[in-house]
Design an enzyme around this catalytic site. Structure first.
Site, mmCIF file in Angstrom:
data_model
loop_
_atom_site.group_PDB
_atom_site.id
_atom_site.type_symbol
_atom_site.label_atom_id
_atom_site.label_comp_id
_atom_site.label_asym_id
_atom_site.label_seq_id
_atom_site.Cartn_x
_atom_site.Cartn_y
_atom_site.Cartn_z
ATOM 1 N N ILE A 294 0.932 -1.487 -0.129
ATOM 2 C CA ILE A 294 -0.086 -0.643 0.020
ATOM 3 C C ILE A 294 1.337 0.814 0.208
ATOM 4 O O ILE A 294 0.666 2.606 -0.871
ATOM 5 C CB ILE A 294 -0.875 0.110 1.296
ATOM 6 C CG1 ILE A 294 -1.418 -1.032 1.203
ATOM 7 C CG2 ILE A 294 -1.961 1.541 1.557
ATOM 8 C CD1 ILE A 294 -2.870 -1.299 -0.366
ATOM 9 N N GLU A 317 15.259 -2.430 4.168
ATOM 10 C CA GLU A 317 16.622 -1.279 2.984
ATOM 11 C C GLU A 317 16.206 -1.891 2.064
ATOM 12 O O GLU A 317 16.234 -1.091 1.337
ATOM 13 C CB GLU A 317 17.845 -1.402 4.196
ATOM 14 C CG GLU A 317 18.920 -1.986 3.484
ATOM 15 C CD GLU A 317 20.345 -2.339 3.602
ATOM 16 O OE1 GLU A 317 21.378 -1.533 3.336
ATOM 17 O OE2 GLU A 317 20.258 -3.051 3.617
ATOM 18 N N LYS A 414 -10.641 -5.565 9.428
ATOM 19 C CA LYS A 414 -10.377 -6.139 10.201
ATOM 20 C C LYS A 414 -10.608 -5.383 11.538
ATOM 21 O O LYS A 414 -10.282 -6.749 12.473
ATOM 22 C CB LYS A 414 -9.243 -6.693 10.106
ATOM 23 C CG LYS A 414 -8.984 -7.742 8.700
ATOM 24 C CD LYS A 414 -8.358 -8.291 8.626
ATOM 25 C CE LYS A 414 -8.201 -9.385 7.786
ATOM 26 N NZ LYS A 414 -8.268 -8.729 7.186
ATOM 27 N N VAL A 453 -7.454 -5.632 -0.182
ATOM 28 C CA VAL A 453 -6.222 -5.209 -1.056
ATOM 29 C C VAL A 453 -5.884 -6.192 -2.196
ATOM 30 O O VAL A 453 -4.676 -7.357 -1.989
ATOM 31 C CB VAL A 453 -5.165 -4.464 -0.999
ATOM 32 C CG1 VAL A 453 -5.229 -3.312 -2.133
ATOM 33 C CG2 VAL A 453 -6.318 -3.106 0.197
ATOM 34 N N GLY A 455 -3.158 -8.608 -4.596
ATOM 35 C CA GLY A 455 -1.862 -7.995 -5.221
ATOM 36 C C GLY A 455 -1.680 -7.400 -3.783
ATOM 37 O O GLY A 455 0.083 -7.153 -4.618
ATOM 38 N N SER A 457 0.907 -7.578 -0.381
ATOM 39 C CA SER A 457 1.511 -8.816 0.056
ATOM 40 C C SER A 457 0.777 -9.804 0.861
ATOM 41 O O SER A 457 1.477 -11.092 0.692
ATOM 42 C CB SER A 457 2.857 -8.450 1.261
ATOM 43 O OG SER A 457 2.062 -7.636 2.469
ATOM 44 N N ARG A 551 -8.011 -19.989 9.864
ATOM 45 C CA ARG A 551 -6.688 -19.661 10.864
ATOM 46 C C ARG A 551 -7.234 -19.043 12.205
ATOM 47 O O ARG A 551 -8.375 -17.946 12.280
ATOM 48 C CB ARG A 551 -5.565 -19.200 10.411
ATOM 49 C CG ARG A 551 -5.004 -20.509 8.951
ATOM 50 C CD ARG A 551 -4.609 -18.948 8.230
ATOM 51 N NE ARG A 551 -5.419 -17.845 7.148
ATOM 52 C CZ ARG A 551 -4.367 -17.069 6.388
ATOM 53 N NH1 ARG A 551 -3.656 -17.255 6.137
ATOM 54 N NH2 ARG A 551 -5.294 -15.500 6.099
#
Length: 654
Positions: A294, A317, A414, A453, A455, A457, A551
């Site tokens: 994002i 980094e 959430k 969202v 796409g 991670s 989960r």
């Protein structure tokens, strides 16, 4: 001519191929001169006189030189274009004129009809030989290429078709057009079908895949189109958007899997660009978590609104390096003139945040830094609270101290009646900002809440895609689980829009459209990749969907609002939630308690505080912190000297 001989000829060096072309033209032009005289004299055993021989030789040499000058021998025959065709016409015309001139100079008998007949023969032989060779070579190449059907007969479809013809992987065999006037016609010798007959087109043309090349502005019902494409027995892929092509970020023949918005089957939401630009143009902007999915997209969107400077704040980094390199490239290519600064740091370090904001004169902060993967935060409770709650608190306090005008928190659905630590910690972060908004008026705090969202991670789409490519199975937690979805660019644009509308303490909620059943999304991806779902009714299918169970902390469905009475805003897809907030004194008290519980590494105390803080937290499982459940409780008892183990910085220490 067998394919082995063609392959040997194609493998020759460029100078050798040019020598063969020149030699062939010398022979063909000589043949054209002889045929013209023989046809004129009606004598098929005609032999030239000495003068006619000189005229013929001079004409052939002159014509070859003209072809050289016109660049005919530089043209690659397999990619012969209109330019080469024009060069042949000009060269043959000059050749016919030279035949007349040389006849006059050598005082040879050259009847007036001979140059005309010669020109016709020369054109047919020179052009015909080249186009015949091109046809043979392309036919050989076509046999090695996959047949594809192109959906879209506009400029993008035409451009794609042309690029594929020149390429080595695919060959277009037909078009599917949304425009009724194009149906049952030919475009460049390729048939055009309607979308209703796409299944028939795939069978008749033996297409191995379908490529979407729709114009960005085309009025297409994406949901209906996706439903039609799902029923095909071949993979469906797409090509880059026009904006990527114009920006030089991709080529038209960069075939890729379907875009996320295509899978959603709906048109993306457009922001009010003027309002967003007004709040960003010429400003000094800082984005925390700039290397995340994002945060990085926020940076891309902000960059194009030309702030005076853009500061990328990130603790990873590699992620920071990657997004800085990408943004520097965009900044240079599009000549945006934005001053870019990549800064390493964590939002949990208050003094670092304040020093960075003060150094760059930050006016607007977009706070995207967070731990957002539900199971991971559930297994790392203290770190989740430190990053999501105290990270937000320290960044916000730094913003107040340095006179930042706007501070926008990227929240999540959430946070509504949370059943997991991630959601509860984000709701607590919202309460912190609402409290700070009451405590002061110098910095405008607002929050933007949206759902999953695609796409990003943590998205299921890349996971499903990898599982399908690996042959399955595709894993879904529950057959009834549903989620709201939005694309990264879409969410980022609306975040910027909502951030520009904040007056102080609002929770903005993005209209995510209709919720999507995750199992249905998995099936859609399987079908659009040209495969079949393996079920009890279809045991010969390709990919099986298995259900692994919910989960820790996971819900069957997510909500965007705690209350049921949202307030409208100036944008039709952004609502303002009417929700409970706590006075600052109460928020500060909870922060002190969270700090002490975190320093003592007391996960049970953190859980209890999240319940007490009016976040609506109601866990649906047992405490699942990995360290706590494996003997970490001992840390909460403190050290032998009675001092508390220090894992973070308490509010009063900053």
């Amino acid at each position: 001519m067998n394919s082995g001989l063609i392959g040997k000829i194609l493998g020759l060096s460029r100078p050798v191929k040019r020598l063969i072309s020149v030699t062939t033209d010398l022979i063909l032009l000589s043949l054209a001169v002889w045929a013209a005289f023989a046809l004129r004299f009606e004598n098929y055993t005609w032999l030239p006189s000495d003068k006619q021989l000189w005229v013929s030789g001079a004409t052939v040499l002159f014509t070859t030189a003209a072809f050289v000058k016109l660049g005919l021998y530089r043209a690659v025959i397999r990619y012969l274009s209109e330019h080469a065709f024009l060069a042949i016409i000009i060269g043959v015309t000059l050749s016919s004129i030279s035949l007349i001139v040389f006849g006059f100079l050598f005082q040879a008998l050259v009847p007036r009809s001979v140059p005309v007949i010669y020109g016709a023969f020369a054109f047919l032989l020179v052009a015909g030989s080249r186009f015949a060779v091109r046809a043979v070579v392309q036919r050989r190449g076509r046999k090695q290429k996959d047949a594809v059907l192109i959906v879209g007969a506009g400029p993008k479809g035409m451009q794609l078709s042309s690029a594929l013809v020149q390429g080595t992987e695919y060959r277009p065999v037909g078009f599917v057009s949304m425009v009724e006037a194009n149906h049952r016609s030919l475009i460049g010798s390729l048939p055009v079908y309607s979308i209703d007959h796409i299944d028939k087109a795939v069978r008749e043309l033996e297409a191995s895949r379908v490529l979407l090349a729709l114009e960005d502005s085309a009025p297409v019902n994406r949901k209906e189109l996706m439903r039609t494409l799902e029923g095909l027995s071949v993979p469906v892929q797409t090509v880059p958007s026009m904006s990527e092509l114009v920006a030089g970020l991709a080529r038209i023949n960069d075939i890729r899997d379907l875009e996320i918005e295509d899978l959603l089957g709906r048109d993306p939401v457009r922001p009010d660009a003027a309002m967003v630009s007004q709040s960003l143009f010429g400003k000094a902007v800082l984005v925390t978590g700039a290397g995340g999915s994002i945060g990085s997209e926020l940076c891309r969107q902000i960059l194009r609104h030309k702030p005076s400077r853009l500061v990328l704040f990130e603790q990873s980094e590699f992620s920071l390096y990657a997004i800085e390199r990408e943004l520097q490239s965009i900044n240079q290519i599009e000549a945006l003139g934005v001053s870019l600064h990549a800064v390493l740091g964590s939002v949990t370090h208050r003094r670092r945040c304040e020093a960075v904001m003060r150094a760059f004169g930050i006016q607007t902060v977009y706070h995207a830094a967070a731990y957002k993967h539900v199971p991971l935060v559930e297994h790392n409770i203290i770190e989740g609270v430190q990053n999501n709650v105290f990270g937000t608190f320290h960044a916000a306090e730094a913003a107040i101290a340095t006179g930042v005008e706007r501070f926008v928190l990227i929240s999540t659905d959430k946070a509504v009646r949370p059943t997991n630590v991630m959601g509860a910690s984000k709701r607590m972060a919202e309460l912190v900002l609402q409290g700070l908004a009451q405590r002061q008026s110098g910095t405008v705090f607002s929050m933007v809440r949206f759902g999953n969202v695609l796409g990003s991670s943590g998205s299921v789409v890349p996971l499903f895609r990898d599982q399908i490519r690996d042959g399955g199975p595709v894993t879904v937690t529950h057959q009834d689980i549903i989620r709201y979805f939005m694309t990264i660019p879409e969410a980022s644009q609306l975040v910027l829009q909502a951030g520009s509308m904040g007056q102080g303490g609002e929770v903005f909620v993005l209209d995510m459209g209709e919720p999507v059943r995750i199992a249905d999304l998995a099936r859609k991806m399987i079908h659009l990749m040209g495969l079949e779902e393996k079920t009890e009714d279809n045991p010969d299918g390709d990919i099986e969907i298995i259900y692994t169970g919910l989960r820790p902390g996971e819900k069957l469905y997510e909500e965007l609002l705690i209350g049921d009475n949202p307030q409208g805003t100036a944008h039709s897809r952004i609502m303002m939630a009417r929700e409970v907030s706590l006075p600052w004194a109460e928020v500060e008290g909870f922060l002190n308690k969270f700090s002490h519980a975190s320093q003592a590494f007391d996960c049970q105390a953190v859980i209890e505080l999240l319940k007490q803080a009016r976040t609506g937290y109601a866990p649906n499982g047992e405490l699942a912190d990995l360290v706590w459940c494996n003997g970490g409780q001992e840390a909460s008892e403190g050290r032998p000297d009675g001092k508390v183990l220090k894992f973070g910085v308490s509010p009063q220490d900053v």
